[in-house]
Design a protein around this motif. Structure first.
Motif, PDB file in Angstrom:
ATOM      1  N   ALA A  38      -4.678  21.418  28.878  1.00 24.13           N
ATOM      2  CA  ALA A  38      -5.428  22.381  29.679  1.00 24.13           C
ATOM      3  C   ALA A  38      -6.801  22.562  29.051  1.00 24.13           C
ATOM      4  O   ALA A  38      -7.007  22.228  27.885  1.00 24.13           O
ATOM      5  CB  ALA A  38      -4.696  23.708  29.737  1.00 24.13           C
ATOM      6  N   SER A  49      -8.213  24.737  27.448  1.00 24.23           N
ATOM      7  CA  SER A  49      -7.941  25.982  26.746  1.00 24.23           C
ATOM      8  C   SER A  49      -7.805  25.730  25.262  1.00 24.23           C
ATOM      9  O   SER A  49      -7.353  24.667  24.843  1.00 24.23           O
ATOM     10  CB  SER A  49      -6.642  26.602  27.277  1.00 24.23           C
ATOM     11  OG  SER A  49      -6.233  27.687  26.468  1.00 24.23           O
ATOM     12  N   SER A  91       0.701  27.229  32.071  1.00 18.20           N
ATOM     13  CA  SER A  91      -0.545  27.340  31.301  1.00 18.20           C
ATOM     14  C   SER A  91      -1.306  26.028  31.217  1.00 18.20           C
ATOM     15  O   SER A  91      -2.416  25.987  30.703  1.00 18.20           O
ATOM     16  CB  SER A  91      -0.229  27.835  29.887  1.00 18.20           C
ATOM     17  OG  SER A  91       0.377  29.100  29.915  1.00 18.20           O
ATOM     18  N   TYR A  92      -0.696  24.944  31.666  1.00 18.26           N
ATOM     19  CA  TYR A  92      -1.297  23.619  31.557  1.00 18.26           C
ATOM     20  C   TYR A  92      -1.664  23.090  32.940  1.00 18.26           C
ATOM     21  O   TYR A  92      -0.871  23.222  33.881  1.00 18.26           O
ATOM     22  CB  TYR A  92      -0.309  22.664  30.869  1.00 18.26           C
ATOM     23  CG  TYR A  92      -0.042  23.031  29.432  1.00 18.26           C
ATOM     24  CD1 TYR A  92       0.873  24.033  29.101  1.00 18.26           C
ATOM     25  CD2 TYR A  92      -0.694  22.387  28.393  1.00 18.26           C
ATOM     26  CE1 TYR A  92       1.112  24.389  27.774  1.00 18.26           C
ATOM     27  CE2 TYR A  92      -0.452  22.720  27.062  1.00 18.26           C
ATOM     28  CZ  TYR A  92       0.446  23.725  26.766  1.00 18.26           C
ATOM     29  OH  TYR A  92       0.684  24.056  25.454  1.00 18.26           O
ATOM     30  N   ASN A  93      -2.860  22.501  33.050  1.00 15.65           N
ATOM     31  CA  ASN A  93      -3.252  22.005  34.369  1.00 15.65           C
ATOM     32  C   ASN A  93      -3.187  20.507  34.552  1.00 15.65           C
ATOM     33  O   ASN A  93      -3.272  20.041  35.685  1.00 15.65           O
ATOM     34  CB  ASN A  93      -4.690  22.370  34.766  1.00 15.65           C
ATOM     35  CG  ASN A  93      -5.428  23.229  33.837  1.00 15.65           C
ATOM     36  OD1 ASN A  93      -5.531  22.935  32.666  1.00 15.65           O
ATOM     37  ND2 ASN A  93      -6.008  24.255  34.379  1.00 15.65           N
TER      38      ASN A  93
END
Length: 127
Positions: free
Chosen positions: A102, A104, A113-115
């Motif tokens: 991600a 982030s 939370s991960y894209n």
């Protein structure tokens, strides 16, 4: 944009070792985080381990702590590889293993939370 491709995996007997790798290309800043997840048939996707691309921050689930090791290999900013070394494997480690990342700097343990996700690689541990 980030592209992730997993490789490795396979069939191993209980107590054996195996490595899977995640090749990333695109926007992979050194402090961004990569996570490994796994999903067994009929079960939810489960967090396994995570690390920043710099390797300075790592985190493991309790179920793999002490047996698995996550480590980044940074070739250059355009292509990096994150390894997951799995030792003392158990039949319950059998799953499809996915890497994810991600945009982030925070290590996270939830899939949402991960894209960016890879296609997954099968790990099978026989008893």
């Amino acid at each position: 944009q980030v592209q992730l491709v997993e490789s490795g995996g396979g069939l191993v007997q209980a107590g054996g070792s195996l490595s899977v790798s995640c090749a990333a290309s695109g926007r992979t800043l050194s402090n961004y985080v990569v996570g490994w997840f796994r999903q067994a048939p009929g079960k939810e996707r489960e967090f396994v381990a995570a690390s920043s691309w710099s390797g300075r921050s790592t985190y493991y689930s309790d179920s793999v702590k002490g047996r698995f090791a996550i480590s980044p290999i940074s070739r250059d900013n355009a292509a990096r590889i994150m390894y997951l070394r799995m030792n003392n494997l158990k039949p319950e480690d059998t799953a499809v293993y996915y890497c994810a990342t991600a945009d982030s700097f925070q290590i996270a343990t939830t899939p949402s939370s991960y894209n960016y996700w890879g296609q997954g690689t099968q790990v099978t541990v026989s008893s």
